[in-house]
Design a protein around this motif. Sequence first.
Motif, PDB file in Angstrom:
ATOM      1  N   LEU A   8      37.235  30.673  37.243  1.00  0.00           N
ATOM      2  CA  LEU A   8      38.376  31.224  38.398  1.00  0.00           C
ATOM      3  C   LEU A   8      37.716  31.495  39.638  1.00  0.00           C
ATOM      4  CD1 LEU A   8      40.307  33.695  35.766  1.00  0.00           C
ATOM      5  CD2 LEU A   8      41.106  31.449  36.843  1.00  0.00           C
ATOM      6  N   ILE A   9      36.520  32.117  39.519  1.00  0.00           N
ATOM      7  CA  ILE A   9      35.755  32.444  40.944  1.00  0.00           C
ATOM      8  C   ILE A   9      35.495  31.295  41.842  1.00  0.00           C
ATOM      9  CG2 ILE A   9      33.699  33.531  41.994  1.00  0.00           C
ATOM     10  CD1 ILE A   9      33.680  35.619  39.720  1.00  0.00           C
ATOM     11  N   TYR A  10      35.008  30.108  40.873  1.00  0.00           N
ATOM     12  CA  TYR A  10      34.658  28.805  41.634  1.00  0.00           C
ATOM     13  C   TYR A  10      36.141  28.379  42.154  1.00  0.00           C
ATOM     14  CZ  TYR A  10      33.847  23.947  42.086  1.00  0.00           C
ATOM     15  OH  TYR A  10      33.829  22.642  42.370  1.00  0.00           O
ATOM     16  N   LEU A  11      37.083  28.552  41.589  1.00  0.00           N
ATOM     17  CA  LEU A  11      38.296  27.847  41.912  1.00  0.00           C
ATOM     18  C   LEU A  11      38.985  28.511  43.461  1.00  0.00           C
ATOM     19  CD1 LEU A  11      40.121  27.201  38.338  1.00  0.00           C
ATOM     20  CD2 LEU A  11      39.090  25.351  39.958  1.00  0.00           C
ATOM     21  N   LEU A  12      38.536  29.549  43.423  1.00  0.00           N
ATOM     22  CA  LEU A  12      38.917  30.421  44.598  1.00  0.00           C
ATOM     23  C   LEU A  12      38.279  29.784  45.863  1.00  0.00           C
ATOM     24  CD1 LEU A  12      38.550  34.230  43.624  1.00  0.00           C
ATOM     25  CD2 LEU A  12      40.754  33.035  44.175  1.00  0.00           C
ATOM     26  N   PHE A  13      37.522  29.114  45.812  1.00  0.00           N
ATOM     27  CA  PHE A  13      36.836  28.605  47.136  1.00  0.00           C
ATOM     28  C   PHE A  13      36.944  27.069  46.912  1.00  0.00           C
ATOM     29  CE2 PHE A  13      34.484  32.412  45.956  1.00  0.00           C
ATOM     30  CZ  PHE A  13      34.510  33.151  47.437  1.00  0.00           C
ATOM     31  N   THR A  14      38.015  26.471  46.346  1.00  0.00           N
ATOM     32  CA  THR A  14      38.414  25.275  46.351  1.00  0.00           C
ATOM     33  C   THR A  14      39.699  24.744  46.774  1.00  0.00           C
ATOM     34  OG1 THR A  14      39.119  25.039  44.030  1.00  0.00           O
ATOM     35  CG2 THR A  14      36.579  24.741  44.318  1.00  0.00           C
ATOM     36  N   SER A  15      40.233  23.767  46.840  1.00  0.00           N
ATOM     37  CA  SER A  15      41.526  23.436  47.111  1.00  0.00           C
ATOM     38  C   SER A  15      42.579  23.855  46.153  1.00  0.00           C
ATOM     39  CB  SER A  15      41.723  21.992  47.373  1.00  0.00           C
ATOM     40  OG  SER A  15      41.428  21.068  46.401  1.00  0.00           O
ATOM     41  N   PHE A  16      42.119  24.209  44.889  1.00  0.00           N
ATOM     42  CA  PHE A  16      42.846  24.536  43.767  1.00  0.00           C
ATOM     43  C   PHE A  16      42.948  26.386  43.589  1.00  0.00           C
ATOM     44  CE2 PHE A  16      40.993  20.707  42.294  1.00  0.00           C
ATOM     45  CZ  PHE A  16      42.240  20.159  42.046  1.00  0.00           C
ATOM     46  N   TRP A  17      42.765  27.006  44.949  1.00  0.00           N
ATOM     47  CA  TRP A  17      42.551  28.383  44.952  1.00  0.00           C
ATOM     48  C   TRP A  17      43.890  29.175  44.550  1.00  0.00           C
ATOM     49  CZ3 TRP A  17      46.324  30.771  47.950  1.00  0.00           C
ATOM     50  CH2 TRP A  17      46.929  29.925  48.744  1.00  0.00           C
ATOM     51  N   LEU A  18      45.039  28.385  44.537  1.00  0.00           N
ATOM     52  CA  LEU A  18      46.222  29.190  44.245  1.00  0.00           C
ATOM     53  C   LEU A  18      46.168  29.460  42.731  1.00  0.00           C
ATOM     54  CD1 LEU A  18      48.878  30.053  45.480  1.00  0.00           C
ATOM     55  CD2 LEU A  18      49.887  27.765  45.047  1.00  0.00           C
ATOM     56  N   ILE A  19      45.610  28.486  42.001  1.00  0.00           N
ATOM     57  CA  ILE A  19      45.880  28.784  40.463  1.00  0.00           C
ATOM     58  C   ILE A  19      45.084  29.993  39.981  1.00  0.00           C
ATOM     59  CG2 ILE A  19      44.660  27.773  38.257  1.00  0.00           C
ATOM     60  CD1 ILE A  19      44.879  24.997  39.359  1.00  0.00           C
ATOM     61  N   PRO A  20      43.635  30.354  40.573  1.00  0.00           N
ATOM     62  CA  PRO A  20      43.350  31.754  40.130  1.00  0.00           C
ATOM     63  C   PRO A  20      43.996  32.927  40.682  1.00  0.00           C
ATOM     64  CG  PRO A  20      41.836  30.649  41.525  1.00  0.00           C
ATOM     65  CD  PRO A  20      42.715  29.592  41.091  1.00  0.00           C
ATOM     66  N   VAL A  21      44.751  32.662  41.991  1.00  0.00           N
ATOM     67  CA  VAL A  21      45.483  33.789  42.467  1.00  0.00           C
ATOM     68  C   VAL A  21      46.707  34.108  41.684  1.00  0.00           C
ATOM     69  CG1 VAL A  21      46.828  34.408  44.369  1.00  0.00           C
ATOM     70  CG2 VAL A  21      44.716  33.349  44.819  1.00  0.00           C
ATOM     71  N   LEU A  22      47.328  32.943  41.626  1.00  0.00           N
ATOM     72  CA  LEU A  22      48.634  33.218  40.529  1.00  0.00           C
ATOM     73  C   LEU A  22      48.355  33.848  39.038  1.00  0.00           C
ATOM     74  CD1 LEU A  22      50.630  29.989  41.333  1.00  0.00           C
ATOM     75  CD2 LEU A  22      51.038  32.080  42.116  1.00  0.00           C
ATOM     76  N   TYR A  23      47.122  33.449  38.661  1.00  0.00           N
ATOM     77  CA  TYR A  23      46.881  33.634  37.240  1.00  0.00           C
ATOM     78  C   TYR A  23      46.411  35.199  37.321  1.00  0.00           C
ATOM     79  CZ  TYR A  23      44.419  34.570  32.901  1.00  0.00           C
ATOM     80  OH  TYR A  23      43.896  34.834  31.730  1.00  0.00           O
ATOM     81  N   LEU A  24      45.625  35.723  38.526  1.00  0.00           N
ATOM     82  CA  LEU A  24      45.288  37.365  38.606  1.00  0.00           C
ATOM     83  C   LEU A  24      46.401  37.999  38.804  1.00  0.00           C
ATOM     84  CD1 LEU A  24      42.025  36.631  40.565  1.00  0.00           C
ATOM     85  CD2 LEU A  24      42.149  37.240  38.144  1.00  0.00           C
ATOM     86  N   ALA A  25      47.397  37.363  39.548  1.00  0.00           N
ATOM     87  CA  ALA A  25      48.801  38.133  39.808  1.00  0.00           C
ATOM     88  C   ALA A  25      49.350  38.428  38.185  1.00  0.00           C
ATOM     89  CB  ALA A  25      49.546  37.448  40.603  1.00  0.00           C
ATOM     90  N   TRP A  26      49.511  37.254  37.407  1.00  0.00           N
ATOM     91  CA  TRP A  26      50.108  37.458  36.094  1.00  0.00           C
ATOM     92  C   TRP A  26      49.199  38.467  35.412  1.00  0.00           C
ATOM     93  CZ3 TRP A  26      53.531  36.677  32.843  1.00  0.00           C
ATOM     94  CH2 TRP A  26      53.229  36.821  31.308  1.00  0.00           C
ATOM     95  N   ILE A  27      48.017  38.462  35.387  1.00  0.00           N
ATOM     96  CA  ILE A  27      47.240  39.399  34.578  1.00  0.00           C
ATOM     97  C   ILE A  27      47.528  40.945  34.842  1.00  0.00           C
ATOM     98  CG2 ILE A  27      44.929  40.571  34.345  1.00  0.00           C
ATOM     99  CD1 ILE A  27      43.837  37.810  34.328  1.00  0.00           C
ATOM    100  N   ILE A  28      47.947  41.334  36.283  1.00  0.00           N
ATOM    101  CA  ILE A  28      48.491  42.656  36.696  1.00  0.00           C
ATOM    102  C   ILE A  28      49.494  42.849  35.996  1.00  0.00           C
ATOM    103  CG2 ILE A  28      48.976  43.839  38.791  1.00  0.00           C
ATOM    104  CD1 ILE A  28      46.987  42.658  40.235  1.00  0.00           C
ATOM    105  N   PHE A  29      50.652  41.960  36.246  1.00  0.00           N
ATOM    106  CA  PHE A  29      51.670  42.102  35.542  1.00  0.00           C
ATOM    107  C   PHE A  29      51.801  42.323  34.076  1.00  0.00           C
ATOM    108  CE2 PHE A  29      55.503  39.918  33.603  1.00  0.00           C
ATOM    109  CZ  PHE A  29      56.562  40.861  33.879  1.00  0.00           C
ATOM    110  N   ASP A  30      50.840  41.467  33.299  1.00  0.00           N
ATOM    111  CA  ASP A  30      50.838  41.529  31.942  1.00  0.00           C
ATOM    112  C   ASP A  30      49.769  42.308  31.261  1.00  0.00           C
ATOM    113  OD1 ASP A  30      51.674  40.048  29.484  1.00  0.00           O
ATOM    114  OD2 ASP A  30      49.856  39.199  29.485  1.00  0.00           O
ATOM    115  N   TRP A  31      49.213  43.258  31.980  1.00  0.00           N
ATOM    116  CA  TRP A  31      48.120  44.116  31.757  1.00  0.00           C
ATOM    117  C   TRP A  31      48.312  44.808  30.467  1.00  0.00           C
ATOM    118  CZ3 TRP A  31      43.375  43.775  33.499  1.00  0.00           C
ATOM    119  CH2 TRP A  31      42.320  44.703  33.115  1.00  0.00           C
ATOM    120  N   ASP A  32      49.187  45.333  30.285  1.00  0.00           N
ATOM    121  CA  ASP A  32      49.559  46.037  28.877  1.00  0.00           C
ATOM    122  C   ASP A  32      49.853  45.447  27.627  1.00  0.00           C
ATOM    123  OD1 ASP A  32      49.025  48.688  30.424  1.00  0.00           O
ATOM    124  OD2 ASP A  32      51.262  48.937  30.805  1.00  0.00           O
TER     125      ASP A  32
END
Length: 305
Positions: A8-32
């Motif tokens: 995920l960290i690697y993808l942040l620095f590629t053209s696929f950066w949106l994937i980890p950003v959306l997934y990390l946002a999902w984790i925050i929503f889904d944390w519990d």
Amino acid sequence: GTVSLLLLIYLLFTSFWLIPVLYLAWIIFDWDTPEKGGRRLPCLRRWTVWKHFRDYFPVKLVKTHDLSPSHNYIIGSHPHGILCVGAFCNFITGSTGFEELFPDIRSYLTTLAGNFRLPVFREYLMSGGLFPVTRRAIGYLLSQKGTGNAVAIVIGGAAESLSCRPGVTTLILKNRKGFVRMALRHGAFLVPSFSFGENDLFRQVVFEEGSWMRSVQRRFQKMIGFAPCLFYGRGLTSCRSRGFLPYARPITTVVGEPVAVPKVENPSRELVDRYHELYIRALLKLFNENKTKYGLSESDELHIL
């Protein structure tokens, strides 16, 4: 878990950066979610790979008493070993016939809460039916899903893995009483279980108490939740070579007699101690009645620390 985080960290620095950003946002929503019933995928229990996993050792489940679906249960799983193979195979995969041996009982397995903070790996754990070993998660399973629930807890945890070696059966249990308190608060019966052969799957370099290496292991355990062990198994190409595959040693998990527990919302220390002692007696009885059947000698003893 670490590999998925690095990806995920690697993808942040590629053209696929949106994937980890959306997934990390999902984790925050889904944390519990892990503590609120998770997301088990029943289809995973039907994977034939689990039957091959079972047969590699092989792993066997033995019932000594019935579990009534009109009650909930906390199953104490012993010993921890290196990888908890017996607990995983019997209480999660369904490959050893838990549902057939205990009709209308739903089994769950708890593991380190820190594992559910690892991106992607948390999804894998939840899909398999694992839960964090927290009061909130266990309380949810014992109070929100009616009766017929059996929550398995590897009581000794990471500390017990440090003493894991063939021919020695040492459990960390004397001061582990939180599971008894949870059982009393929810009126869940306590069930001992013991996996004979669990400690034979790997060879471990065991450092003596008081040594600097043991203190390093303890420190890591407190910081990250698990103890780094120096161990080895068999190699990939030959059982005589060294590697990280477990040795093919039979594991027999025996589920013992339930200890009836009353529901007490705020149990006293004395009450917790009483049922903790009853649980230890039931576990010792289970061990002594079955040890000679599954690879141990009459002189072998269960050491409880």
